[in-house]
Design a protein around this motif. Structure first.
Motif, short mmCIF file in Angstrom:
data_model
loop_
_atom_site.label_atom_id
_atom_site.label_comp_id
_atom_site.label_asym_id
_atom_site.label_seq_id
_atom_site.Cartn_x
_atom_site.Cartn_y
_atom_site.Cartn_z
N TYR A 112 36.00 32.33 -38.34
CA TYR A 112 35.38 33.11 -39.43
C TYR A 112 35.66 32.47 -40.79
O TYR A 112 36.66 31.78 -40.96
CB TYR A 112 35.96 34.53 -39.44
N GLY A 177 26.62 42.74 -33.38
CA GLY A 177 27.18 41.40 -33.23
C GLY A 177 26.46 40.65 -32.13
O GLY A 177 26.05 41.26 -31.13
N SER A 178 26.28 39.34 -32.30
CA SER A 178 25.47 38.64 -31.30
C SER A 178 26.22 38.43 -29.99
O SER A 178 25.61 38.15 -28.97
CB SER A 178 24.90 37.34 -31.84
N GLN A 179 27.55 38.58 -29.99
CA GLN A 179 28.28 38.43 -28.73
C GLN A 179 27.78 39.45 -27.69
O GLN A 179 27.56 39.10 -26.54
CB GLN A 179 29.78 38.61 -28.98
N LEU A 182 24.50 38.35 -26.30
CA LEU A 182 24.56 37.31 -25.27
C LEU A 182 24.75 37.94 -23.89
O LEU A 182 24.07 37.58 -22.93
CB LEU A 182 25.74 36.35 -25.56
N TYR A 203 29.58 27.08 -27.25
CA TYR A 203 30.40 28.20 -27.71
C TYR A 203 31.14 28.85 -26.54
O TYR A 203 30.50 29.29 -25.57
CB TYR A 203 29.48 29.19 -28.42
N TYR A 245 20.45 28.23 -22.52
CA TYR A 245 21.13 28.76 -23.72
C TYR A 245 21.48 27.58 -24.62
O TYR A 245 22.11 26.61 -24.15
CB TYR A 245 22.41 29.51 -23.34
N GLN A 247 22.17 26.07 -28.99
CA GLN A 247 22.34 26.29 -30.44
C GLN A 247 21.72 25.11 -31.17
O GLN A 247 22.42 24.17 -31.54
CB GLN A 247 23.81 26.36 -30.80
N ASN A 252 28.12 25.42 -32.77
CA ASN A 252 29.55 25.63 -32.62
C ASN A 252 29.92 24.96 -31.30
O ASN A 252 29.45 25.41 -30.26
CB ASN A 252 29.84 27.13 -32.57
N ASP A 280 20.52 30.58 -29.94
CA ASP A 280 21.59 31.29 -30.67
C ASP A 280 21.67 30.70 -32.08
O ASP A 280 22.24 29.64 -32.28
CB ASP A 280 22.90 31.11 -29.90
N TRP A 282 23.43 31.44 -34.64
CA TRP A 282 24.62 32.10 -35.19
C TRP A 282 24.92 31.66 -36.62
O TRP A 282 25.49 32.40 -37.40
CB TRP A 282 25.83 31.79 -34.29
N SER A 309 22.79 36.45 -36.38
CA SER A 309 23.90 37.34 -36.74
C SER A 309 24.20 37.27 -38.24
O SER A 309 24.03 36.24 -38.86
CB SER A 309 25.14 36.92 -35.96
N THR A 311 27.31 38.34 -39.11
CA THR A 311 28.76 38.48 -39.09
C THR A 311 29.47 37.49 -40.00
O THR A 311 30.40 37.85 -40.72
CB THR A 311 29.27 38.26 -37.65
N LYS A 312 29.05 36.24 -39.98
CA LYS A 312 29.80 35.20 -40.70
C LYS A 312 29.38 35.07 -42.16
O LYS A 312 30.11 34.49 -42.95
CB LYS A 312 29.59 33.83 -40.02
N ARG A 319 29.29 43.81 -38.59
CA ARG A 319 29.01 43.62 -37.16
C ARG A 319 27.55 43.91 -36.82
O ARG A 319 27.24 44.69 -35.92
CB ARG A 319 29.94 44.56 -36.38
C1 LIG Z 1 27.58 30.21 -31.33
C2 LIG Z 1 28.03 31.60 -31.52
N1 LIG Z 1 27.30 32.59 -31.02
C3 LIG Z 1 27.66 33.88 -31.17
C4 LIG Z 1 28.82 34.22 -31.82
C5 LIG Z 1 29.22 35.66 -31.93
O1 LIG Z 1 28.87 36.12 -33.16
P1 LIG Z 1 28.97 37.65 -33.60
O2 LIG Z 1 30.12 37.69 -34.53
O3 LIG Z 1 27.68 37.96 -34.22
O4 LIG Z 1 29.21 38.45 -32.36
C6 LIG Z 1 29.62 33.20 -32.37
C7 LIG Z 1 30.87 33.53 -33.06
O5 LIG Z 1 31.57 32.69 -33.55
C8 LIG Z 1 29.22 31.86 -32.21
O6 LIG Z 1 29.95 30.86 -32.69
#
Ligand SMILES: Cc1ncc(COP(=O)(O)O)c(C=O)c1O
Length: 468
Positions: A112, A177-179, A182, A203, A245, A247, A252, A280, A282, A309, A311-312, A319
């Motif tokens: 983060y 949150g995107s987690q 997923l 990731y 899947y 990015q 990341n 993704d 992100w 997302s 979030t960051k 969230r």
């Molecule tokens: C590539 C990737 N996808 C999804 C996420 C999850 O993000 P979120 O905080 O929106 O759940 C992260 C979090 O670091 C990430 O690096």
């Protein structure tokens, strides 16, 4: 009322309690008033203090009594080992990026940005405003607040080339949150026991979500220019997979962005195979030398399931994220989300919408980019000066991290441990590989720790690498 006499009563009763048995009746207030020559208010105050300390309890109508002292005993959870059996994949512990560390350690492991890079005032004001709306007391629709759905869809639509039908507000599902997105996408679109193509490295949280969904990972090598589209084509043919899947934007851990041609080729491939690209995005707001180019913007046939997302870039506490998907895939993902959590807090959605629709949001994003640039470049130059054996394979064009290759054969676990002993916390690269790591890597986050300590951090890593 005298503080001194209240303190004297507390001290006296404490001394008495030390010799009394649990449950014994404490002398009455009247008796204490007489003994200490104190007023009723002073005695009452002393008793309230003793209650707060947990030494006595007052039972209305019966009096005040000495509380039983909780006894410490050794606990034994050993029986759970037999009851639970072996841990399911991915549930044995937290990722190294989720660790909390001692306050004086240098943490380059986090996923983060630092709080001072976030739009603090915007977020606080948005939360206050949201608390005054109906969103504070009502249930959100399962798919999200329509205005926020429209905002996410509108952002993607703005990137759509001419001739492509843009995503509609209905296609955007708000998620927490995107987690969590997923997990739902892997369950709803891929399914238990089915293959999922995935970049390597990738990731760790995506691998975790896939493991929980019972999906079988098929790694595709990916480097500073993304995957080779021929590898993607071959993997679809060989495995019969129905999803990839990836990015494409500021991945990341590498911070790489796919060339436009790679994105187009991969989109063609998924179309040919009647498959999905799970994109993704992100790091949409984390560009440094480049802007995001969502592949989803070029798709109107429902082949791309897109995750985005806040979030960051807004706040990890909001969230709020979105999945944009079309057709039955959209419906299945929504059903999975609803089964999991019913809906996302409307209060947080209203606050997120407020944040991203303020003119100051754009200003924040411009400043964010510059902060990330300065921090990234400082960590790179610090490594060059103090840890020359640590090689940054590709300067990230966006994101929060450096993906650093250590000399061939380096024992990464030992390096991570030796750094930790010296007060530097870094993440071992093995967590980002779906299969055997292709080299000795560590991931260093440049967006969180105090940049004033980057030289010190690089010095620690350099000394450890010299010594191992
Ligand atoms: C590539 C990737 N996808 C999804 C996420 C999850 O993000 P979120 O905080 O929106 O759940 C992260 C979090 O670091 C990430 O690096």
């Amino acid at each position: 009322m005298s503080q001194d006499s209240s303190d004297r009563i507390v001290a006296g009763v404490r001394a008495w309690i030390a010799t009394a048995s649990p449950g014994a009746r404490v002398p009455s207030n009247r008796a204490l008033m007489a003994e200490y020559g104190a007023s009723p208010v002073t005695v009452q105050k002393a008793m309230q203090h003793l209650v707060r300390l947990g030494l006595v309890e007052s039972r209305p109508g019966a009096g005040t009594f000495v509380r039983a002292v909780p006894t410490a005993r050794a606990v034994d959870y050993g029986w759970q080992t037999a009851a639970l059996g072996t841990a399911p994949a991915g549930l044995a512990g937290l990722s190294s990026t989720q660790r909390t560390v001692a306050p004086d350690a240098i943490g380059l492991h986090s996923g983060y940005p630092a709080v001072d890079l976030l739009p603090e005032r915007l977020v606080r004001q948005a939360l206050v405003r949201a608390a005054r709306t109906d969103a504070a007391l009502t249930r959100s629709p399962a798919a999200g607040l329509p205005e926020l759905q429209a905002w996410f869809a509108g952002e993607l639509a703005a990137a759509a080339p001419a001739g492509v039908t843009p995503a509609s507000a209905r296609d955007a599902l708000i998620i927490s949150g995107s987690q969590s997105g997923l997990s739902s996408i892997f369950r709803a679109v891929v399914g238990v026991g089915q293959p999922l193509l995935i970049e390597s490295p990738t990731y760790w949280g995506a691998m975790l979500a896939a493991a929980q969904a019972g999906v079988v990972l098929v790694p595709i090598p990916s480097g500073p220019h993304g995957p080779d589209p021929d590898d993607v084509e071959r993997a679809f043919v060989q495995t019969g997979a129905r999803a990839f899947y990836a990015q494409p934007t500021f991945a990341n851990p590498t911070g790489a962005q796919w060339p436009i041609a790679t994105g187009q080729a991969v989109l063609e491939t998924v179309r040919r195979h009647g498959a999905f690209l799970i994109e993704d995005d992100w790091a949409h707001d984390l560009g440094i030398d480049a802007d995001p180019r969502p592949i989803a913007a070029s798709d109107d046939d429902g082949h791309v399931v897109y995750l985005r997302s806040l979030t960051k870039s807004a706040s990890p506490a909001l969230r709020v994220a979105a999945v944009i998907a079309r057709g039955p895939a959209r419906d299945r993902i929504l059903a999975d989300r609803a089964a999991e959590s019913m809906y996302v807090s409307g209060l947080l959605q209203a606050a997120a919408l407020d944040v991203v629709t303020q003119p100051a949001w754009r200003t924040h994003l411009r400043g964010f980019r510059e902060h990330l640039r300065v921090r990234r470049d400082l960590l790179i130059s610090s490594l060059a000066a103090h840890a020359p054996a640590a090689h940054v394979e590709g300067v990230p064009v966006g994101g929060l991290n450096l993906w650093v290759r250590l000399p061939e054969g380096t024992d990464v676990v030992q390096v991570v441990r030796a750094c930790e002993v010296r007060g530097l916390i870094i993440a071992p690269g093995s967590e980002w590989f779906p299969a055997e790591p292709s080299g000795s890597y560590v991931r260093l986050n440049y967006a969180n720790a105090d940049p004033g300590r980057f030289a010190e951090a690089a010095g620690i890593l350099g000394a450890v690498l010299d010594g191992v």
